[in-house]
Scaffold this motif. Structure first.
Motif, PDB file in Angstrom:
ATOM      1  N   PHE A  44     -34.431  10.359   0.986  1.00 32.49           N
ATOM      2  CA  PHE A  44     -33.076  10.787   0.625  1.00 32.49           C
ATOM      3  C   PHE A  44     -32.035   9.794   1.135  1.00 32.49           C
ATOM      4  CE2 PHE A  44     -34.153  15.513   0.063  1.00 32.49           C
ATOM      5  CZ  PHE A  44     -34.214  15.356  -1.300  1.00 32.49           C
ATOM      6  N   GLY A  45     -32.256   9.235   2.317  1.00 28.09           N
ATOM      7  CA  GLY A  45     -31.326   8.238   2.854  1.00 28.09           C
ATOM      8  C   GLY A  45     -31.228   7.017   1.965  1.00 28.09           C
ATOM      9  N   VAL A  46     -32.367   6.575   1.459  1.00 27.23           N
ATOM     10  CA  VAL A  46     -32.374   5.412   0.558  1.00 27.23           C
ATOM     11  C   VAL A  46     -31.640   5.748  -0.731  1.00 27.23           C
ATOM     12  CG1 VAL A  46     -33.863   3.930  -0.825  1.00 27.23           C
ATOM     13  CG2 VAL A  46     -34.475   4.441   1.538  1.00 27.23           C
ATOM     14  N   VAL A  47     -31.927   6.922  -1.282  1.00 28.76           N
ATOM     15  CA  VAL A  47     -31.300   7.307  -2.554  1.00 28.76           C
ATOM     16  C   VAL A  47     -29.795   7.520  -2.377  1.00 28.76           C
ATOM     17  CG1 VAL A  47     -31.211   9.117  -4.314  1.00 28.76           C
ATOM     18  CG2 VAL A  47     -33.406   8.252  -3.525  1.00 28.76           C
ATOM     19  N   ILE A  48     -29.395   8.124  -1.277  1.00 36.82           N
ATOM     20  CA  ILE A  48     -27.969   8.355  -1.039  1.00 36.82           C
ATOM     21  C   ILE A  48     -27.222   7.040  -0.876  1.00 36.82           C
ATOM     22  CG2 ILE A  48     -26.332   9.235   0.680  1.00 36.82           C
ATOM     23  CD1 ILE A  48     -28.184  11.668   0.962  1.00 36.82           C
ATOM     24  N   SER A  49     -27.845   6.057  -0.225  1.00 42.51           N
ATOM     25  CA  SER A  49     -27.179   4.756  -0.099  1.00 42.51           C
ATOM     26  C   SER A  49     -27.020   4.099  -1.468  1.00 42.51           C
ATOM     27  CB  SER A  49     -27.940   3.854   0.864  1.00 42.51           C
ATOM     28  OG  SER A  49     -29.169   3.456   0.308  1.00 42.51           O
ATOM     29  N   LEU A  50     -27.994   4.284  -2.348  1.00 41.95           N
ATOM     30  CA  LEU A  50     -27.873   3.731  -3.699  1.00 41.95           C
ATOM     31  C   LEU A  50     -26.782   4.428  -4.495  1.00 41.95           C
ATOM     32  CD1 LEU A  50     -31.560   3.141  -4.763  1.00 41.95           C
ATOM     33  CD2 LEU A  50     -29.815   1.446  -4.296  1.00 41.95           C
ATOM     34  N   VAL A  51     -26.675   5.738  -4.355  1.00 43.12           N
ATOM     35  CA  VAL A  51     -25.628   6.477  -5.063  1.00 43.12           C
ATOM     36  C   VAL A  51     -24.257   6.059  -4.546  1.00 43.12           C
ATOM     37  CG1 VAL A  51     -24.666   8.774  -5.445  1.00 43.12           C
ATOM     38  CG2 VAL A  51     -27.107   8.405  -5.678  1.00 43.12           C
ATOM     39  N   SER A  52     -24.149   5.853  -3.242  1.00 42.17           N
ATOM     40  CA  SER A  52     -22.895   5.382  -2.664  1.00 42.17           C
ATOM     41  C   SER A  52     -22.520   4.015  -3.224  1.00 42.17           C
ATOM     42  CB  SER A  52     -23.027   5.322  -1.148  1.00 42.17           C
ATOM     43  OG  SER A  52     -21.898   4.726  -0.581  1.00 42.17           O
ATOM     44  N   LYS A  53     -23.497   3.140  -3.313  1.00 46.49           N
ATOM     45  CA  LYS A  53     -23.257   1.805  -3.872  1.00 46.49           C
ATOM     46  C   LYS A  53     -22.827   1.911  -5.341  1.00 46.49           C
ATOM     47  CE  LYS A  53     -25.549  -2.672  -4.026  1.00 46.49           C
ATOM     48  NZ  LYS A  53     -26.809  -3.379  -3.748  1.00 46.49           N
ATOM     49  N   LEU A  54     -23.426   2.830  -6.083  1.00 49.31           N
ATOM     50  CA  LEU A  54     -23.055   3.039  -7.478  1.00 49.31           C
ATOM     51  C   LEU A  54     -21.602   3.473  -7.595  1.00 49.31           C
ATOM     52  CD1 LEU A  54     -23.808   3.417 -10.511  1.00 49.31           C
ATOM     53  CD2 LEU A  54     -24.361   5.780  -9.903  1.00 49.31           C
ATOM     54  N   PHE A  55     -21.172   4.421  -6.752  1.00 47.03           N
ATOM     55  CA  PHE A  55     -19.790   4.882  -6.807  1.00 47.03           C
ATOM     56  C   PHE A  55     -18.810   3.774  -6.428  1.00 47.03           C
ATOM     57  CE2 PHE A  55     -21.440   9.368  -6.441  1.00 47.03           C
ATOM     58  CZ  PHE A  55     -21.050   9.718  -7.718  1.00 47.03           C
ATOM     59  N   GLU A  56     -19.189   2.934  -5.478  1.00 51.06           N
ATOM     60  CA  GLU A  56     -18.321   1.809  -5.121  1.00 51.06           C
ATOM     61  C   GLU A  56     -18.182   0.842  -6.286  1.00 51.06           C
ATOM     62  OE1 GLU A  56     -19.452  -0.080  -1.495  1.00 51.06           O
ATOM     63  OE2 GLU A  56     -19.514   1.817  -0.412  1.00 51.06           O
ATOM     64  N   ASN A  57     -19.268   0.597  -6.988  1.00 52.33           N
ATOM     65  CA  ASN A  57     -19.206  -0.287  -8.153  1.00 52.33           C
ATOM     66  C   ASN A  57     -18.354   0.312  -9.264  1.00 52.33           C
ATOM     67  OD1 ASN A  57     -20.776  -2.259  -7.014  1.00 52.33           O
ATOM     68  ND2 ASN A  57     -22.688  -1.493  -7.873  1.00 52.33           N
ATOM     69  N   ILE A  58     -18.419   1.627  -9.430  1.00 58.35           N
ATOM     70  CA  ILE A  58     -17.589   2.296 -10.438  1.00 58.35           C
ATOM     71  C   ILE A  58     -16.115   2.194 -10.059  1.00 58.35           C
ATOM     72  CG2 ILE A  58     -17.004   4.552 -11.399  1.00 58.35           C
ATOM     73  CD1 ILE A  58     -19.998   5.180 -11.378  1.00 58.35           C
ATOM     74  N   LYS A  59     -15.807   2.346  -8.765  1.00 59.58           N
ATOM     75  CA  LYS A  59     -14.431   2.211  -8.317  1.00 59.58           C
ATOM     76  C   LYS A  59     -13.905   0.812  -8.571  1.00 59.58           C
ATOM     77  CE  LYS A  59     -13.232   4.210  -4.380  1.00 59.58           C
ATOM     78  NZ  LYS A  59     -13.337   4.601  -2.948  1.00 59.58           N
ATOM     79  N   VAL A  60     -14.728  -0.182  -8.326  1.00 61.27           N
ATOM     80  CA  VAL A  60     -14.309  -1.570  -8.569  1.00 61.27           C
ATOM     81  C   VAL A  60     -14.146  -1.807 -10.063  1.00 61.27           C
ATOM     82  CG1 VAL A  60     -15.080  -3.974  -8.417  1.00 61.27           C
ATOM     83  CG2 VAL A  60     -15.329  -2.459  -6.446  1.00 61.27           C
ATOM     84  N   LEU A  61     -15.039  -1.279 -10.856  1.00 67.20           N
ATOM     85  CA  LEU A  61     -14.993  -1.481 -12.302  1.00 67.20           C
ATOM     86  C   LEU A  61     -13.720  -0.907 -12.911  1.00 67.20           C
ATOM     87  CD1 LEU A  61     -16.546  -2.397 -14.876  1.00 67.20           C
ATOM     88  CD2 LEU A  61     -17.439  -0.073 -14.984  1.00 67.20           C
ATOM     89  N   PHE A  62     -13.335   0.291 -12.487  1.00 68.53           N
ATOM     90  CA  PHE A  62     -12.148   0.933 -13.038  1.00 68.53           C
ATOM     91  C   PHE A  62     -10.901   0.689 -12.187  1.00 68.53           C
ATOM     92  CE2 PHE A  62     -15.573   3.505 -14.960  1.00 68.53           C
ATOM     93  CZ  PHE A  62     -15.231   3.280 -16.291  1.00 68.53           C
ATOM     94  N   ARG A  63     -11.033  -0.121 -11.133  1.00 71.78           N
ATOM     95  CA  ARG A  63      -9.916  -0.489 -10.250  1.00 71.78           C
ATOM     96  C   ARG A  63      -9.217   0.747  -9.688  1.00 71.78           C
ATOM     97  NH1 ARG A  63      -8.165  -4.783 -14.495  1.00 71.78           N
ATOM     98  NH2 ARG A  63      -9.676  -6.391 -14.019  1.00 71.78           N
ATOM     99  N   LEU A  64      -9.992   1.623  -9.112  1.00 72.64           N
ATOM    100  CA  LEU A  64      -9.443   2.854  -8.522  1.00 72.64           C
ATOM    101  C   LEU A  64      -9.137   2.660  -7.048  1.00 72.64           C
ATOM    102  CD1 LEU A  64     -11.771   5.466 -10.191  1.00 72.64           C
ATOM    103  CD2 LEU A  64      -9.434   4.912 -10.808  1.00 72.64           C
TER     104      LEU A  64
END
Length: 64
Positions: A44-64
């Motif tokens: 779960f720790g590995v998966v949660i870190s990946l989900v966190s990284k995904l959300f950061e990439n989405i924030k950068v993509l949409f400039r939030l």
């Protein structure tokens, strides 16, 4: 997503299953449960870190 990560999680699952089976057969069910729980938390720790990284990439993509 890297394929190596899937293999790492699958390897962790197989290792946890083998250790759990060995401990269960030797009459130490509670240690087997703890090993399974620790393996689950690590996965779960590995998966949660990946989900966190995904959300950061989405924030950068949409400039939030």
């Amino acid at each position: 997503m890297e394929i190596d990560l899937i293999f790492k999680i699958a390897g962790l699952g197989m290792l946890v299953a083998i250790i759990h089976t060995l401990l269960d057969k030797s009459g130490k069910e509670e240690y087997g449960f703890i090993v399974t729980l620790v393996g689950l938390v690590i996965a779960f720790g590995v998966v949660i870190s990946l989900v966190s990284k995904l959300f950061e990439n989405i924030k950068v993509l949409f400039r939030l």
